[in-house]
Scaffold this motif. Structure first.
Motif, PDB file in Angstrom:
ATOM      1  N   ASP A 146      62.455  43.552  37.029  1.00  0.00           N
ATOM      2  CA  ASP A 146      62.813  42.750  37.726  1.00  0.00           C
ATOM      3  C   ASP A 146      62.091  42.820  38.736  1.00  0.00           C
ATOM      4  O   ASP A 146      62.276  42.007  39.859  1.00  0.00           O
ATOM      5  CB  ASP A 146      64.641  42.883  37.768  1.00  0.00           C
ATOM      6  N   ASP A 147      61.216  43.300  39.057  1.00  0.00           N
ATOM      7  CA  ASP A 147      60.186  43.451  40.094  1.00  0.00           C
ATOM      8  C   ASP A 147      59.092  42.584  39.392  1.00  0.00           C
ATOM      9  O   ASP A 147      57.868  42.201  40.396  1.00  0.00           O
ATOM     10  CB  ASP A 147      59.615  44.564  40.458  1.00  0.00           C
ATOM     11  N   LEU A 148      58.444  41.720  38.675  1.00  0.00           N
ATOM     12  CA  LEU A 148      57.408  41.284  38.077  1.00  0.00           C
ATOM     13  C   LEU A 148      57.481  39.996  38.976  1.00  0.00           C
ATOM     14  O   LEU A 148      56.134  39.797  39.122  1.00  0.00           O
ATOM     15  CB  LEU A 148      57.836  40.563  37.088  1.00  0.00           C
ATOM     16  N   GLU A 149      58.957  38.997  39.245  1.00  0.00           N
ATOM     17  CA  GLU A 149      58.438  38.301  39.917  1.00  0.00           C
ATOM     18  C   GLU A 149      57.561  37.897  41.291  1.00  0.00           C
ATOM     19  O   GLU A 149      55.946  37.596  41.420  1.00  0.00           O
ATOM     20  CB  GLU A 149      59.438  37.004  39.766  1.00  0.00           C
ATOM     21  N   ALA A 150      58.437  39.472  42.344  1.00  0.00           N
ATOM     22  CA  ALA A 150      57.676  39.775  43.212  1.00  0.00           C
ATOM     23  C   ALA A 150      56.209  40.472  43.454  1.00  0.00           C
ATOM     24  O   ALA A 150      55.240  39.727  43.773  1.00  0.00           O
ATOM     25  CB  ALA A 150      58.596  40.382  43.746  1.00  0.00           C
ATOM     26  N   LEU A 151      56.282  41.024  42.004  1.00  0.00           N
ATOM     27  CA  LEU A 151      54.844  42.040  41.549  1.00  0.00           C
ATOM     28  C   LEU A 151      53.974  40.816  41.632  1.00  0.00           C
ATOM     29  O   LEU A 151      52.341  40.640  41.481  1.00  0.00           O
ATOM     30  CB  LEU A 151      54.729  42.274  40.455  1.00  0.00           C
ATOM     31  N   PHE A 152      53.964  39.894  40.396  1.00  0.00           N
ATOM     32  CA  PHE A 152      53.146  38.666  40.350  1.00  0.00           C
ATOM     33  C   PHE A 152      52.582  37.884  41.623  1.00  0.00           C
ATOM     34  O   PHE A 152      51.653  37.222  41.873  1.00  0.00           O
ATOM     35  CB  PHE A 152      53.611  37.612  39.355  1.00  0.00           C
ATOM     36  N   GLU A 210      50.737  37.384  32.856  1.00  0.00           N
ATOM     37  CA  GLU A 210      50.764  38.382  31.924  1.00  0.00           C
ATOM     38  C   GLU A 210      49.166  39.322  32.814  1.00  0.00           C
ATOM     39  O   GLU A 210      49.882  40.580  31.827  1.00  0.00           O
ATOM     40  CB  GLU A 210      49.223  37.737  30.767  1.00  0.00           C
ATOM     41  N   ARG A 211      48.759  39.396  33.254  1.00  0.00           N
ATOM     42  CA  ARG A 211      48.014  41.160  33.706  1.00  0.00           C
ATOM     43  C   ARG A 211      48.788  41.789  34.496  1.00  0.00           C
ATOM     44  O   ARG A 211      48.399  42.637  34.570  1.00  0.00           O
ATOM     45  CB  ARG A 211      46.481  40.284  34.090  1.00  0.00           C
ATOM     46  N   VAL A 212      49.554  40.890  35.494  1.00  0.00           N
ATOM     47  CA  VAL A 212      50.964  41.996  36.034  1.00  0.00           C
ATOM     48  C   VAL A 212      52.220  42.657  35.401  1.00  0.00           C
ATOM     49  O   VAL A 212      51.359  43.484  35.761  1.00  0.00           O
ATOM     50  CB  VAL A 212      51.230  40.545  37.295  1.00  0.00           C
ATOM     51  N   ALA A 213      51.763  41.318  34.227  1.00  0.00           N
ATOM     52  CA  ALA A 213      53.224  42.048  33.417  1.00  0.00           C
ATOM     53  C   ALA A 213      52.874  43.713  32.914  1.00  0.00           C
ATOM     54  O   ALA A 213      53.633  44.823  32.901  1.00  0.00           O
ATOM     55  CB  ALA A 213      53.419  41.101  32.192  1.00  0.00           C
ATOM     56  N   GLU A 214      51.530  43.253  32.253  1.00  0.00           N
ATOM     57  CA  GLU A 214      50.698  44.513  31.810  1.00  0.00           C
ATOM     58  C   GLU A 214      49.949  45.683  32.125  1.00  0.00           C
ATOM     59  O   GLU A 214      50.521  46.903  32.695  1.00  0.00           O
ATOM     60  CB  GLU A 214      49.428  44.124  31.326  1.00  0.00           C
ATOM     61  N   VAL A 215      50.442  45.010  34.026  1.00  0.00           N
ATOM     62  CA  VAL A 215      49.879  46.464  34.774  1.00  0.00           C
ATOM     63  C   VAL A 215      51.807  47.119  35.537  1.00  0.00           C
ATOM     64  O   VAL A 215      51.119  48.392  35.769  1.00  0.00           O
ATOM     65  CB  VAL A 215      49.147  45.446  35.840  1.00  0.00           C
ATOM     66  N   ARG A 216      52.346  46.299  35.446  1.00  0.00           N
ATOM     67  CA  ARG A 216      53.235  46.776  35.913  1.00  0.00           C
ATOM     68  C   ARG A 216      53.797  47.932  34.874  1.00  0.00           C
ATOM     69  O   ARG A 216      54.287  48.865  34.790  1.00  0.00           O
ATOM     70  CB  ARG A 216      54.634  45.863  35.679  1.00  0.00           C
ATOM     71  N   GLU A 217      54.026  47.863  33.512  1.00  0.00           N
ATOM     72  CA  GLU A 217      54.312  48.869  32.492  1.00  0.00           C
ATOM     73  C   GLU A 217      53.118  49.881  32.539  1.00  0.00           C
ATOM     74  O   GLU A 217      53.555  50.200  32.626  1.00  0.00           O
ATOM     75  CB  GLU A 217      54.349  47.559  30.640  1.00  0.00           C
ATOM     76  N   ARG A 218      52.033  49.924  32.527  1.00  0.00           N
ATOM     77  CA  ARG A 218      51.492  50.682  32.762  1.00  0.00           C
ATOM     78  C   ARG A 218      52.041  51.593  33.922  1.00  0.00           C
ATOM     79  O   ARG A 218      51.667  52.370  33.752  1.00  0.00           O
ATOM     80  CB  ARG A 218      50.049  50.090  32.992  1.00  0.00           C
ATOM     81  N   ASP A 219      51.800  50.717  35.222  1.00  0.00           N
ATOM     82  CA  ASP A 219      52.317  51.353  36.696  1.00  0.00           C
ATOM     83  C   ASP A 219      53.154  52.235  36.369  1.00  0.00           C
ATOM     84  O   ASP A 219      54.033  53.617  37.097  1.00  0.00           O
ATOM     85  CB  ASP A 219      51.730  50.654  37.318  1.00  0.00           C
TER      86      ASP A 219
END
Length: 189
Positions: A23-29, A49-58
């Protein structure tokens, strides 16, 4: 030394360091796509899309054990909302050294969140992990980050002129650092 070290939630007076969540995706984006936030970072503004990939990795990076390991926790305010992220990278096990960095949503900058979050992580670095030195590498034009390093008691160690080619230009790199004995003297003195 306290390695391996598994990340755990670290609570301060106004902020909490916690693992990144779906649920951090929107703020991260919002943060990672903002050209002003990304101005002095190595990466360009990112797509959703890139933010979602990086969030998952991090989010999966939860353990410091060997050189190259990192954690990138969320910085959360008192309500639990993501206001930024902290980067903590174990750059040398033998030298007990790590790099620290931070990024905040533009609307959350200037409120002391990065200072408190960085101080919490530096406390853990020296108190739990057993590190000797924590440093920040940054673009010296980023006056807010330079000021934060100084408020944290980090000393200016170096300035490398036209150190890297980034975003179409040669950029300088500033190095700020604090040693365990300096941090301990500052926090106990």
């Amino acid at each position: 030394m306290g390695l391996p070290w598994d990340f755990r939630t670290i609570a301060g007076e106004r902020v909490t360091l916690d693992l990144l969540r779906d649920d951090d995706l929107e703020a991260l984006f919002e943060m990672q796509s903002d050209p002003e936030v990304c101005r002095y970072m190595l990466s360009e503004p990112r797509t959703r899309e890139r933010v979602a990939e990086v969030r998952e990795r991090d989010a999966a990076a939860t353990r410091l054990e060997k050189t190259g390991d990192y954690v990138q926790p969320a910085i959360r305010d008192a309500s639990g909302a993501l206001v930024g992220t902290l980067y903590f990278h174990l750059t040398s096990v033998d030298d007990r050294t790590a790099e620290i960095g931070w990024a905040l949503l533009r609307r959350e900058q200037g409120k002391g969140y990065a200072r408190e979050a960085a101080a919490l992580m530096i406390d853990a670095a020296f108190g739990e992990i057993g590190l000797h030195r924590v440093y920040a590498e940054l673009d010296p034009r980023n006056e807010a980050s330079v000021a934060l390093c100084l408020r944290l008691g980090m000393r200016h160690e170096g300035h490398f002129v036209e150190h890297m080619w980034s975003k179409g230009e040669w950029t300088d790199t500033g190095i700020y650092a604090v040693l365990e004995r300096e941090w301990t003297a500052r926090t106990t003195g």
